[in-house]
Motif scaffolding. Structure first.
Motif, PDB file in Angstrom:
ATOM      1  N   ALA A 174       0.831  -1.215   0.000  1.00  0.00           N
ATOM      2  CA  ALA A 174       0.000   0.000   0.000  1.00  0.00           C
ATOM      3  C   ALA A 174       0.859   1.256   0.000  1.00  0.00           C
ATOM      4  N   LEU A 175       2.001   1.226   0.667  1.00  0.00           N
ATOM      5  CA  LEU A 175       2.796   2.447   0.827  1.00  0.00           C
ATOM      6  C   LEU A 175       3.715   2.737  -0.363  1.00  0.00           C
ATOM      7  N   ALA A 176       4.116   1.717  -1.108  1.00  0.00           N
ATOM      8  CA  ALA A 176       5.102   1.927  -2.185  1.00  0.00           C
ATOM      9  C   ALA A 176       4.665   3.003  -3.190  1.00  0.00           C
ATOM     10  N   PRO A 177       3.417   2.946  -3.709  1.00  0.00           N
ATOM     11  CA  PRO A 177       3.028   3.982  -4.679  1.00  0.00           C
ATOM     12  C   PRO A 177       2.930   5.372  -4.051  1.00  0.00           C
ATOM     13  N   LEU A 178       2.630   5.408  -2.756  1.00  0.00           N
ATOM     14  CA  LEU A 178       2.527   6.708  -2.075  1.00  0.00           C
ATOM     15  C   LEU A 178       3.934   7.263  -1.809  1.00  0.00           C
ATOM     16  N   HIS A 179       4.880   6.372  -1.578  1.00  0.00           N
ATOM     17  CA  HIS A 179       6.274   6.812  -1.400  1.00  0.00           C
ATOM     18  C   HIS A 179       6.802   7.430  -2.696  1.00  0.00           C
ATOM     19  N   ARG A 180       6.482   6.778  -3.806  1.00  0.00           N
ATOM     20  CA  ARG A 180       6.930   7.296  -5.109  1.00  0.00           C
ATOM     21  C   ARG A 180       6.330   8.669  -5.386  1.00  0.00           C
ATOM     22  N   LYS A 181       5.105   8.889  -4.960  1.00  0.00           N
ATOM     23  CA  LYS A 181       4.394  10.142  -5.270  1.00  0.00           C
ATOM     24  C   LYS A 181       4.709  11.250  -4.273  1.00  0.00           C
ATOM     25  N   TYR A 182       4.760  10.908  -2.962  1.00  0.00           N
ATOM     26  CA  TYR A 182       4.833  11.962  -1.951  1.00  0.00           C
ATOM     27  C   TYR A 182       6.088  11.882  -1.085  1.00  0.00           C
ATOM     28  N   HIS A 207      -6.325   2.803  -5.527  1.00  0.00           N
ATOM     29  CA  HIS A 207      -7.311   2.062  -6.347  1.00  0.00           C
ATOM     30  C   HIS A 207      -6.652   1.494  -7.607  1.00  0.00           C
ATOM     31  N   HIS A 208      -5.661   2.208  -8.135  1.00  0.00           N
ATOM     32  CA  HIS A 208      -5.002   1.780  -9.370  1.00  0.00           C
ATOM     33  C   HIS A 208      -3.703   1.015  -9.094  1.00  0.00           C
ATOM     34  N   THR A 209      -3.499   0.600  -7.858  1.00  0.00           N
ATOM     35  CA  THR A 209      -2.276  -0.156  -7.511  1.00  0.00           C
ATOM     36  C   THR A 209      -2.554  -1.651  -7.583  1.00  0.00           C
ATOM     37  N   ASP A 210      -1.776  -2.362  -8.379  1.00  0.00           N
ATOM     38  CA  ASP A 210      -1.956  -3.826  -8.505  1.00  0.00           C
ATOM     39  C   ASP A 210      -1.900  -4.492  -7.127  1.00  0.00           C
ATOM     40  N   GLY A 211      -2.894  -5.345  -6.867  1.00  0.00           N
ATOM     41  CA  GLY A 211      -2.889  -6.110  -5.619  1.00  0.00           C
ATOM     42  C   GLY A 211      -3.550  -5.420  -4.455  1.00  0.00           C
ATOM     43  N   VAL A 212      -3.968  -4.148  -4.656  1.00  0.00           N
ATOM     44  CA  VAL A 212      -4.604  -3.378  -3.583  1.00  0.00           C
ATOM     45  C   VAL A 212      -6.078  -3.161  -3.920  1.00  0.00           C
ATOM     46  N   VAL A 249      -6.397  13.654  -0.250  1.00  0.00           N
ATOM     47  CA  VAL A 249      -6.870  12.319   0.184  1.00  0.00           C
ATOM     48  C   VAL A 249      -7.551  11.568  -0.948  1.00  0.00           C
ATOM     49  N   ASN A 250      -8.321  12.277  -1.765  1.00  0.00           N
ATOM     50  CA  ASN A 250      -8.978  11.587  -2.888  1.00  0.00           C
ATOM     51  C   ASN A 250      -7.965  11.103  -3.915  1.00  0.00           C
ATOM     52  N   GLU A 251      -6.877  11.900  -4.070  1.00  0.00           N
ATOM     53  CA  GLU A 251      -5.820  11.458  -4.988  1.00  0.00           C
ATOM     54  C   GLU A 251      -5.140  10.207  -4.422  1.00  0.00           C
ATOM     55  N   VAL A 252      -4.958  10.163  -3.103  1.00  0.00           N
ATOM     56  CA  VAL A 252      -4.378   8.969  -2.450  1.00  0.00           C
ATOM     57  C   VAL A 252      -5.262   7.762  -2.715  1.00  0.00           C
ATOM     58  N   ARG A 253      -6.566   7.916  -2.514  1.00  0.00           N
ATOM     59  CA  ARG A 253      -7.501   6.796  -2.772  1.00  0.00           C
ATOM     60  C   ARG A 253      -7.389   6.337  -4.230  1.00  0.00           C
TER      61      ARG A 253
END
Ligand code: 2RA
Length: 329
Positions: free
Chosen positions: A134-142, A256-261, A248-252
């Protein structure tokens, strides 16, 4: 593919066989491996009975891939022997995870690091896998600065004897105690043994493995791992501070578009992840996504997954699928 399952009679081993069958993994020959006391035991897989063999016999059979879930010492003693025979080992124990020469893999995050030369590959700890996915795509973005995680871990993470203790307690039977205390109607703030710094090995796995998988030692992580009388999976309350602000909506949407999540986050319909409903599924479920109003650039979320599946068996088999699909075995 000639596949060995080492620890085939254990809880994770049984789930690995289930997932191999469900995903129709390309198996030309199946080798079921367990301790000497289980040699000769018959296990059914895809309608066919297989006799369990010992470790040395399995090494000599030169599997293409060996899926290990047999404890750390067995991995330390035997993974190199399988590798020397030409077998690629994917190991569920903690034995190799922090070895700088070994890859620690969640396929959706870092499978691309794998090469033909990787003959012993480490599967991360279950509580780490669900969090970093869950955190990997958020780490890449933020860009993550700090993670505070509290886990609520299923008794299945301890094994079949822990489930038996729980079931005994539920019906008033005084049986073997796996835990130091009663687990029914209780929470035990100890998963695995304590380190010198007052943290448990489980908590330090979350700290160290997260940095390795996300390839960023600057990330600060602190963890509290708690055992709870639940069988369906591990739950985690995660507080994550980023370098940059977020919507927060961008996080969701990113999740939502993260494989496996799978995002389960709707307060109007009381929709949020729960282990009872994650059991038997391979996805990581994320909900209760909300800004931490106590400090800038910080987010709270609730993460649930079946620790025996994505937390162990399925992640292991997804690594094996990646190896096969990319010609690395
Ligand atoms: C546990 N993650 O839950 C550890 C090992 N499976 O006990």
């Amino acid at each position: 593919m000639r596949i060995a399952v080492v620890g085939a009679t254990g809880m994770v081993g049984e789930v690995m066989l289930q997932v191999l069958a469900e995903r129709n993994f390309p198996i030309s020959e199946l080798i079921l491996v367990a301790s000497e006391r289980s040699v000769g035991k018959e296990i059914e897989f895809n309608g066919k009975k297989y006799k369990v063999v010992g470790l040395q016999t399995a090494v000599d059979m030169k599997a293409d891939i060996a899926l290990f879930s047999a404890g750390g010492q067995t991995s330390l003693d035997w993974a190199p022997k399988f590798a020397a025979a030409g077998t690629t080992v994917i190991d569920n124990s903690s034995a190799w995870r922090m070895d700088p020469t070994k890859k620690l893999v969640v396929p959706e995050i870092n499978a691309s690091e794998l090469t033909k030369e990787d003959k012993i590959i480490a599967n991360p700890n279950c509580s780490t896998i669900q969090m970093v996915l869950a955190l990997a795509p958020l780490h890449r973005k933020y860009n993550i600065k700090r993670i505070i995680v509290s886990t609520y871990q299923s008794i299945t993470g301890t094994g079949v004897k822990a489930v038996q203790q729980f079931e005994n307690e539920c019906v008033g039977i005084e049986g073997d105690m796996v835990y130091k205390y009663k687990i029914n109607r209780n929470c035990i703030p100890q998963c695995d043994s304590f380190e010198d710094n007052g943290y448990t090995k489980e908590e330090m796995k979350l700290v160290k493995e997260t940095k390795k998988i996300l390839s960023d030692d600057s990330i600060k992580v602190t963890a509290t791992a708690v055992r709870v009388p639940v069988v369906g999976g591990h739950s985690e309350a995660v507080n994550v501070e980023f370098s940059n602000d977020f919507d927060v909506n961008e996080v969701r949407n990113i999740l939502h578009h993260t494989d496996g999540v799978v995002v389960q986050d709707n307060l109007d319909t009381f929709t949020y992840p729960m282990p009872r409903y994650a059991e038997g599924k391979d996805e990581v479920f994320v909900g209760r996504i909300r800004r931490d109003e106590s400090q800038p650039n910080t987010l709270n979320m609730w993460i649930v997954a079946d620790n025996l599946r994505k937390g162990a068996a399925t992640n292991t088999i997804q690594i094996a699928e990646y190896l096969v699909e990319n010609g690395l075995v």
